[in-house]
Design a protein around this motif. Structure first.
Motif, PDB file in Angstrom:
ATOM      1  N   HIS A  66      -3.327   5.877  -9.797  1.00 14.24           N
ATOM      2  CA  HIS A  66      -2.292   6.089  -8.782  1.00 14.24           C
ATOM      3  C   HIS A  66      -1.406   7.120  -9.086  1.00 14.24           C
ATOM      4  O   HIS A  66      -1.112   7.578 -10.227  1.00 14.24           O
ATOM      5  CB  HIS A  66      -1.499   4.499  -8.660  1.00 14.24           C
ATOM      6  CG  HIS A  66      -2.456   3.495  -8.242  1.00 14.24           C
ATOM      7  ND1 HIS A  66      -3.219   2.803  -9.223  1.00 14.24           N
ATOM      8  CD2 HIS A  66      -2.615   2.922  -7.321  1.00 14.24           C
ATOM      9  CE1 HIS A  66      -3.813   1.872  -8.634  1.00 14.24           C
ATOM     10  NE2 HIS A  66      -3.472   1.906  -7.525  1.00 14.24           N
ATOM     11  N   ARG A  67      -0.755   7.471  -7.831  1.00 11.02           N
ATOM     12  CA  ARG A  67       0.504   8.581  -8.099  1.00 11.02           C
ATOM     13  C   ARG A  67       1.557   7.827  -8.093  1.00 11.02           C
ATOM     14  O   ARG A  67       2.170   7.027  -7.512  1.00 11.02           O
ATOM     15  CB  ARG A  67       0.512   9.538  -6.658  1.00 11.02           C
ATOM     16  CG  ARG A  67       1.699  10.450  -6.707  1.00 11.02           C
ATOM     17  CD  ARG A  67       1.755  11.225  -5.762  1.00 11.02           C
ATOM     18  NE  ARG A  67       2.392  10.343  -4.438  1.00 11.02           N
ATOM     19  CZ  ARG A  67       3.530   9.750  -4.279  1.00 11.02           C
ATOM     20  NH1 ARG A  67       4.291  10.172  -4.894  1.00 11.02           N
ATOM     21  NH2 ARG A  67       3.627   8.967  -2.954  1.00 11.02           N
ATOM     22  N   ILE A  68       2.200   7.911  -9.377  1.00  8.03           N
ATOM     23  CA  ILE A  68       3.469   7.328  -9.779  1.00  8.03           C
ATOM     24  C   ILE A  68       4.973   8.228 -10.035  1.00  8.03           C
ATOM     25  O   ILE A  68       4.501   9.364 -10.611  1.00  8.03           O
ATOM     26  CB  ILE A  68       3.399   6.303 -11.064  1.00  8.03           C
ATOM     27  CG1 ILE A  68       2.304   5.357 -10.793  1.00  8.03           C
ATOM     28  CG2 ILE A  68       4.526   5.882 -11.351  1.00  8.03           C
ATOM     29  CD1 ILE A  68       2.253   4.359 -10.028  1.00  8.03           C
ATOM     30  N   ASP A  69       5.832   7.824  -9.164  1.00  7.04           N
ATOM     31  CA  ASP A  69       6.761   8.808  -9.281  1.00  7.04           C
ATOM     32  C   ASP A  69       7.979   8.313 -10.394  1.00  7.04           C
ATOM     33  O   ASP A  69       8.670   9.383 -10.862  1.00  7.04           O
ATOM     34  CB  ASP A  69       7.708   8.834  -7.720  1.00  7.04           C
ATOM     35  CG  ASP A  69       6.816   9.402  -6.785  1.00  7.04           C
ATOM     36  OD1 ASP A  69       6.370  10.573  -7.006  1.00  7.04           O
ATOM     37  OD2 ASP A  69       6.437   8.837  -5.843  1.00  7.04           O
ATOM     38  N   LEU A  70       7.803   7.269 -10.891  1.00 10.76           N
ATOM     39  CA  LEU A  70       9.071   6.658 -11.838  1.00 10.76           C
ATOM     40  C   LEU A  70       8.323   5.386 -12.576  1.00 10.76           C
ATOM     41  O   LEU A  70       7.849   4.482 -11.856  1.00 10.76           O
ATOM     42  CB  LEU A  70      10.174   6.387 -11.039  1.00 10.76           C
ATOM     43  CG  LEU A  70      11.499   6.260 -11.983  1.00 10.76           C
ATOM     44  CD1 LEU A  70      12.812   6.836 -11.484  1.00 10.76           C
ATOM     45  CD2 LEU A  70      11.615   4.476 -12.187  1.00 10.76           C
ATOM     46  N   VAL A  71       8.620   5.218 -13.702  1.00  8.04           N
ATOM     47  CA  VAL A  71       8.331   4.007 -14.366  1.00  8.04           C
ATOM     48  C   VAL A  71       9.441   3.189 -14.979  1.00  8.04           C
ATOM     49  O   VAL A  71      10.417   4.052 -15.445  1.00  8.04           O
ATOM     50  CB  VAL A  71       7.343   4.548 -15.559  1.00  8.04           C
ATOM     51  CG1 VAL A  71       7.187   3.070 -16.428  1.00  8.04           C
ATOM     52  CG2 VAL A  71       6.198   5.203 -15.192  1.00  8.04           C
ATOM     53  N   LYS A  78      -2.371  -1.531 -19.268  1.00  5.41           N
ATOM     54  CA  LYS A  78      -2.548  -1.869 -17.887  1.00  5.41           C
ATOM     55  C   LYS A  78      -1.805  -0.781 -17.368  1.00  5.41           C
ATOM     56  O   LYS A  78      -2.246  -0.267 -16.363  1.00  5.41           O
ATOM     57  CB  LYS A  78      -2.104  -3.184 -17.366  1.00  5.41           C
ATOM     58  CG  LYS A  78      -2.634  -3.556 -16.093  1.00  5.41           C
ATOM     59  CD  LYS A  78      -2.268  -4.932 -15.466  1.00  5.41           C
ATOM     60  CE  LYS A  78      -2.679  -4.995 -14.120  1.00  5.41           C
ATOM     61  NZ  LYS A  78      -2.409  -6.222 -13.562  1.00  5.41           N
ATOM     62  N   ALA A  79      -0.475  -0.375 -17.827  1.00  7.69           N
ATOM     63  CA  ALA A  79       0.218   0.554 -17.031  1.00  7.69           C
ATOM     64  C   ALA A  79      -0.433   1.829 -17.082  1.00  7.69           C
ATOM     65  O   ALA A  79      -0.371   2.481 -16.201  1.00  7.69           O
ATOM     66  CB  ALA A  79       1.638   0.622 -17.784  1.00  7.69           C
ATOM     67  N   LEU A  80      -1.028   2.149 -18.498  1.00  5.74           N
ATOM     68  CA  LEU A  80      -1.594   3.482 -18.470  1.00  5.74           C
ATOM     69  C   LEU A  80      -2.904   3.724 -17.557  1.00  5.74           C
ATOM     70  O   LEU A  80      -3.145   4.540 -16.994  1.00  5.74           O
ATOM     71  CB  LEU A  80      -2.129   3.666 -19.961  1.00  5.74           C
ATOM     72  CG  LEU A  80      -1.008   3.871 -21.094  1.00  5.74           C
ATOM     73  CD1 LEU A  80      -1.810   3.947 -22.268  1.00  5.74           C
ATOM     74  CD2 LEU A  80      -0.499   5.029 -20.552  1.00  5.74           C
ATOM     75  N   GLN A  81      -3.717   2.266 -17.158  1.00  6.05           N
ATOM     76  CA  GLN A  81      -4.566   2.497 -16.263  1.00  6.05           C
ATOM     77  C   GLN A  81      -4.424   2.697 -14.914  1.00  6.05           C
ATOM     78  O   GLN A  81      -4.911   3.636 -14.005  1.00  6.05           O
ATOM     79  CB  GLN A  81      -5.502   1.124 -16.361  1.00  6.05           C
ATOM     80  CG  GLN A  81      -6.092   0.679 -17.784  1.00  6.05           C
ATOM     81  CD  GLN A  81      -6.601  -0.777 -17.821  1.00  6.05           C
ATOM     82  OE1 GLN A  81      -6.575  -1.408 -16.921  1.00  6.05           O
ATOM     83  NE2 GLN A  81      -7.359  -0.954 -18.850  1.00  6.05           N
ATOM     84  N   MET A  82      -3.021   2.188 -14.453  1.00  2.21           N
ATOM     85  CA  MET A  82      -2.458   2.437 -13.085  1.00  2.21           C
ATOM     86  C   MET A  82      -1.804   4.005 -13.088  1.00  2.21           C
ATOM     87  O   MET A  82      -1.972   4.550 -11.942  1.00  2.21           O
ATOM     88  CB  MET A  82      -1.268   1.557 -13.095  1.00  2.21           C
ATOM     89  CG  MET A  82      -1.743  -0.073 -13.128  1.00  2.21           C
ATOM     90  SD  MET A  82      -0.801  -1.018 -12.182  1.00  2.21           S
ATOM     91  CE  MET A  82      -1.342  -0.590 -10.410  1.00  2.21           C
ATOM     92  N   LEU A  83      -1.572   4.261 -14.210  1.00  2.00           N
ATOM     93  CA  LEU A  83      -1.204   5.855 -14.004  1.00  2.00           C
ATOM     94  C   LEU A  83      -2.314   6.834 -13.809  1.00  2.00           C
ATOM     95  O   LEU A  83      -2.033   7.889 -13.237  1.00  2.00           O
ATOM     96  CB  LEU A  83      -0.423   6.275 -15.257  1.00  2.00           C
ATOM     97  CG  LEU A  83       1.147   5.474 -15.587  1.00  2.00           C
ATOM     98  CD1 LEU A  83       1.681   5.879 -16.953  1.00  2.00           C
ATOM     99  CD2 LEU A  83       2.081   6.165 -14.360  1.00  2.00           C
ATOM    100  N   LYS A 112       0.795  -0.957   0.144  1.00  2.00           N
ATOM    101  CA  LYS A 112       0.056  -0.121   0.053  1.00  2.00           C
ATOM    102  C   LYS A 112       0.912   1.077   0.128  1.00  2.00           C
ATOM    103  O   LYS A 112       2.011   1.349   0.624  1.00  2.00           O
ATOM    104  CB  LYS A 112      -0.835  -0.019   1.315  1.00  2.00           C
ATOM    105  CG  LYS A 112      -1.998  -1.058   1.144  1.00  2.00           C
ATOM    106  CD  LYS A 112      -2.975  -1.003   2.012  1.00  2.00           C
ATOM    107  CE  LYS A 112      -4.097  -2.037   2.225  1.00  2.00           C
ATOM    108  NZ  LYS A 112      -5.089  -1.967   3.277  1.00  2.00           N
ATOM    109  N   ASN A 113       0.350   2.209  -0.675  1.00  2.00           N
ATOM    110  CA  ASN A 113       1.128   3.400  -0.790  1.00  2.00           C
ATOM    111  C   ASN A 113       0.895   4.199   0.460  1.00  2.00           C
ATOM    112  O   ASN A 113      -0.315   4.230   1.318  1.00  2.00           O
ATOM    113  CB  ASN A 113       0.563   4.506  -1.742  1.00  2.00           C
ATOM    114  CG  ASN A 113       1.297   5.499  -2.208  1.00  2.00           C
ATOM    115  OD1 ASN A 113       2.313   5.616  -1.743  1.00  2.00           O
ATOM    116  ND2 ASN A 113       0.828   6.335  -3.182  1.00  2.00           N
TER     117      ASN A 113
END
Length: 458
Positions: A50-55, A42-47, A2-3
């Motif tokens: 969710h708050r993402i700092d790096l891919v 699926k990555a675009l859906q998560m972006l 969890k974040n």
């Protein structure tokens, strides 16, 4: 996982579930929050959710590949760092991605610890203050952002993209176009800006000494090795190593350099222990390495390792729109340096300067402006003020003007003028004449010219 507000988040994208699990375990153990996606969609859906700092993403994936994912990230979340994982065979695709906007790429199979440290470093930088503007090296122009020619605008755009990564860069261009300046700018705009920028002039360093200069040696390893010496590669650790005139190194040095690039470990002459070195490598040459490879003078495998990204600097004659900007800058710079009142550049002078072909490129223009300022009258720069430096004549023009002299006498006089123009500096004289250093060394010896005693005419 969890974040939390305190942890940084990393999205890992790969169609190989084993890679996802390995990276999840490695990054989670460092306190990072990890999200996983087995494909680009699926990555675009998560972006979106969710708050993402790096891919961290694979390049080759079914349905949506890494490049398509990158383009969507740039469109929807510009500035989000992206690191690509790629097999060696797909390195060209990863290099293309870096040019397009990715931060970096890592070859598979990757070193988990090294990748984790790279990710943590990028995340730490992203939350810190904005990086300072690069400080120009001595003699710099401070005008990179103001260039007018489309070719140079495009080049500086590529420099900014490449600077964000640590990939090897090969800079191509004629003598005097500013290859070292571009290399320094890449360093200053990158993550290693506060670390050493070490310059190695492979053309001016004798072949017998270059190995010691680059790799260092131990006391007693050869005659005159009276103490241990640290090599320039080791000096560049954590920083940038700039290999100028890379096309001039011997076959043996090419092998040693290739081994270092692959292993990132150096061994001093006379030593048995290897020392790991982490430095970015930027190489430059005015030679045609493609022809050198065909002729067997340069290793193709080293060439491919050096030119992960290739930047080509156009000669000054192909970007004349930048000449007025350079003239104004150098005029202001040298007025201040020589403690003279501001000098006015007449329109006819500027037109004359823009019409000249500048075989020595920016370096020749810079030297000519300095000489013109010293020789001008009433703080007005006129075309005739440049005649003293001899820039109105190329080597071939000088030869034809002196047709009454023998060929050798004309050639000697031409070399003397170039040396006078450059204050006896053979490298710069060779650039002015458009010949190699080896050629001018030979001619100076042939005609018995004492280059060291020659002073500039201005």
């Amino acid at each position: 996982m969890k974040n939390t507000d305190q942890s940084k988040t990393v999205l890992v994208v790969d169609d190989d579930h084993n890679v996802l699990e390995v990276l999840d375990a490695r990054l989670s153990s460092c306190g990072l929050t990890v999200y996983k996606a087995d494909g680009g969609r699926k990555a675009l859906q998560m972006l979106d959710t969710h708050r993402i700092d790096l891919v961290v993403s694979d390049v080759k994936m079914p349905e949506m590949d890494g490049m398509t994912l990158l383009s969507e990230i740039i469109r929807t979340q510009p500035g989000l760092p992206v690191i690509f994982l790629t097999a060696y065979a797909n390195v060209p695709d990863a290099v293309k991605a870096v040019r397009f906007g990715a931060v970096d790429y890592v070859e598979k199979p990757f070193d988990g610890k090294a990748l984790t440290e790279k990710i943590k470093m990028m995340l730490d930088e992203s939350e810190g203050p904005a990086p300072p503007q690069p400080v120009d090296p001595p003699g710099g122009t401070h005008i990179d952002e103001d260039v007018k020619s489309p070719a140079m605008q495009n080049l500086h755009g590529l420099v900014k993209k490449v600077a964000r990564s640590s990939v090897n860069v090969l800079i191509l261009g004629e003598s005097g176009v500013g290859k070292e300046r571009i290399a320094n700018r890449i360093h200053l705009l990158g993550q290693r800006q506060k670390k050493p920028f070490v310059v190695v002039d492979c053309g001016a360093t004798p072949a017998g000494l270059l190995e010691s200069e680059l790799f260092g040696h131990l006391k007693g390893s050869f005659t005159h090795a009276v103490a241990d010496k640290k090599g320039l590669i080791e000096t560049a650790d954590t920083g940038t190593l700039f290999l100028d005139e890379i096309g001039n190194i011997s076959h043996e040095m090419q092998i040693r350099l290739l081994r270092f690039i692959e292993d990132r470990t150096i061994r001093r002459i006379g030593g048995l222990k290897g020392t790991p070195v982490d430095c970015r490598i930027i190489a430059a040459t005015n030679a045609d390495l493609g022809e050198a490879i065909k002729a067997g003078r340069f290793r193709e495998d080293l060439f491919f390792r050096l030119r992960v990204v290739t930047l080509t600097i156009p000669p000054l004659r192909e970007r004349k729109a930048d000449i007025p900007l350079l003239v104004d800058h150098f005029t202001s710079q040298y007025c201040s340096q020589h403690n003279v009142k501001p000098v006015m550049v007449l329109k006819e002078t500027m037109d004359w300067l823009c019409d000249y072909s500048w075989p020595g490129n920016v370096r020749e223009l810079k030297n000519a402006i300095e000489g013109g300022i010293v020789m001008c009258r009433n703080n007005v720069l006129r075309p005739e003020d440049f005649h003293v430096a001899g820039i109105t004549r190329t080597c071939s023009e000088s030869m034809s003007d002196e047709s009454c002299l023998s060929l050798e006498e004309s050639e000697k006089n031409t070399i003397l003028r170039a040396l006078e123009q450059t204050g006896g500096v053979q490298k710069e004289a060779a650039d002015v004449l458009g010949i190699s250093r080896r050629a001018i060394h030979y001619k100076i010896k042939k005609y018995g010219i004492d280059a060291g005693s020659i002073k500039a005419r201005y």
